[in-house]
Design a protein around this motif. Sequence first.
Motif, PDB file in Angstrom:
ATOM      1  N   ASN A 118       8.656   2.876   5.519  1.00  0.00           N
ATOM      2  CA  ASN A 118       7.423   2.842   6.310  1.00  0.00           C
ATOM      3  C   ASN A 118       6.195   3.047   5.427  1.00  0.00           C
ATOM      4  O   ASN A 118       5.189   2.342   5.557  1.00  0.00           O
ATOM      5  CB  ASN A 118       7.460   3.918   7.393  1.00  0.00           C
ATOM      6  CG  ASN A 118       8.430   3.591   8.507  1.00  0.00           C
ATOM      7  OD1 ASN A 118       8.927   2.473   8.596  1.00  0.00           O
ATOM      8  ND2 ASN A 118       8.721   4.574   9.347  1.00  0.00           N
ATOM      9  N   LEU A 119       6.270   4.036   4.530  1.00  0.00           N
ATOM     10  CA  LEU A 119       5.140   4.300   3.640  1.00  0.00           C
ATOM     11  C   LEU A 119       4.916   3.136   2.684  1.00  0.00           C
ATOM     12  O   LEU A 119       3.782   2.702   2.466  1.00  0.00           O
ATOM     13  CB  LEU A 119       5.377   5.591   2.856  1.00  0.00           C
ATOM     14  CG  LEU A 119       4.292   5.963   1.839  1.00  0.00           C
ATOM     15  CD1 LEU A 119       2.941   6.177   2.533  1.00  0.00           C
ATOM     16  CD2 LEU A 119       4.688   7.217   1.053  1.00  0.00           C
ATOM     17  N   ALA A 120       5.999   2.636   2.109  1.00  0.00           N
ATOM     18  CA  ALA A 120       5.885   1.527   1.159  1.00  0.00           C
ATOM     19  C   ALA A 120       5.365   0.268   1.856  1.00  0.00           C
ATOM     20  O   ALA A 120       4.531  -0.462   1.309  1.00  0.00           O
ATOM     21  CB  ALA A 120       7.240   1.256   0.508  1.00  0.00           C
ATOM     22  N   SER A 121       5.850   0.018   3.067  1.00  0.00           N
ATOM     23  CA  SER A 121       5.397  -1.142   3.830  1.00  0.00           C
ATOM     24  C   SER A 121       3.916  -1.017   4.167  1.00  0.00           C
ATOM     25  O   SER A 121       3.151  -1.992   4.071  1.00  0.00           O
ATOM     26  CB  SER A 121       6.229  -1.272   5.110  1.00  0.00           C
ATOM     27  OG  SER A 121       5.807  -2.382   5.869  1.00  0.00           O
ATOM     28  N   ALA A 122       3.504   0.193   4.548  1.00  0.00           N
ATOM     29  CA  ALA A 122       2.081   0.427   4.840  1.00  0.00           C
ATOM     30  C   ALA A 122       1.238   0.191   3.602  1.00  0.00           C
ATOM     31  O   ALA A 122       0.149  -0.400   3.672  1.00  0.00           O
ATOM     32  CB  ALA A 122       1.887   1.853   5.347  1.00  0.00           C
TER      33      ALA A 122
END
Length: 329
Positions: free
Chosen positions: A97-101
């Motif tokens: 989620n963090l990397a995608s954001a």
Amino acid sequence: MKERVLITGASGFVGYHLVEHALKNNLEVYAAVRKTSKVDHLKEFPINYVYPDFSSTDSLIKELEDKQYTYIIHAAGVTAAKTQADYDRVNADYSFNLASAAAQSNIKLKKFVFLSSLAALGPLEDIKGVITEHTTPNPVTAYGRSKLLAEQKLNTLTSLPLITLRPTAVYGPRDTGIYIILKQFSKGFEPYIGRVNQHLSFIYVKDLAKITISALFSPIIHKTYNLSDGKVYDRYALANYSKEVLNKKTIKLHLPLLLIKALAGFLERLYARSSKTPALNIEKLNELNAVNWICDIKNVTQDLNYLPEYDLKKGLVDTFAWYKKNNWI
């Protein structure tokens, strides 16, 4: 203006040292912590606190765009959980989620460093072998499988300026994991599980922090590196160096593997309805009793100029000095 770095897991053992080293490199540090996290030990540092919701990509995008981070170090995760699903949710899904954001956000992100673990590859069964970045993964714990899943998910984000670091067993000031063993040595006990011959590897936390911050400034992206101090240690090295540093003698005990398995099984049943997990469980024995955790650090040395400053003995000198100063032993 200083460049900003977001450090997740900043309140943890490794996180503390990442914050310290980031400040030494003139970065403006934003520490991502839970609102329930203890941060008293971070008060000495001139840092900012943020409380991201890792379950929401949209919320994370807003956080990243509001702060306009130049770098992200993702060190947050869980090392003890009840189920594989619990490990995967935090270590893999939240990481993605963090990397995608970060990949979707309108920010000028130069580097995303993900702290994985050598557990994602797992140990070798042959004591003569060496773990490399191309070793076929065979994690032996739920934690290791969750870290491998996280790596696989992050590697699908081709636009992310990603470097993944896989440290072996990390020790040093503020550690509470290997500390359990070191505390026994300080009390005069030297316990072992069975009599299997082992090759082990370690990395001192300050070396890990240094190479993590250095990776931020490297032009290299989309590569994964295994990390240790580059040395090979037998199963008695940790105790032998500890005894030398402490100037102590110990009683050496080789406990039968079947007995420890029975104890681990009992602890699992005892904690079955608890929100906590025991320090020892049957799966953890797969790591503790593994034959070979040696990894090749040639690639990270060549690509990122990684030169470990601490071998095990030097690292233990500093570690025990900190434990004594802070009344941990």
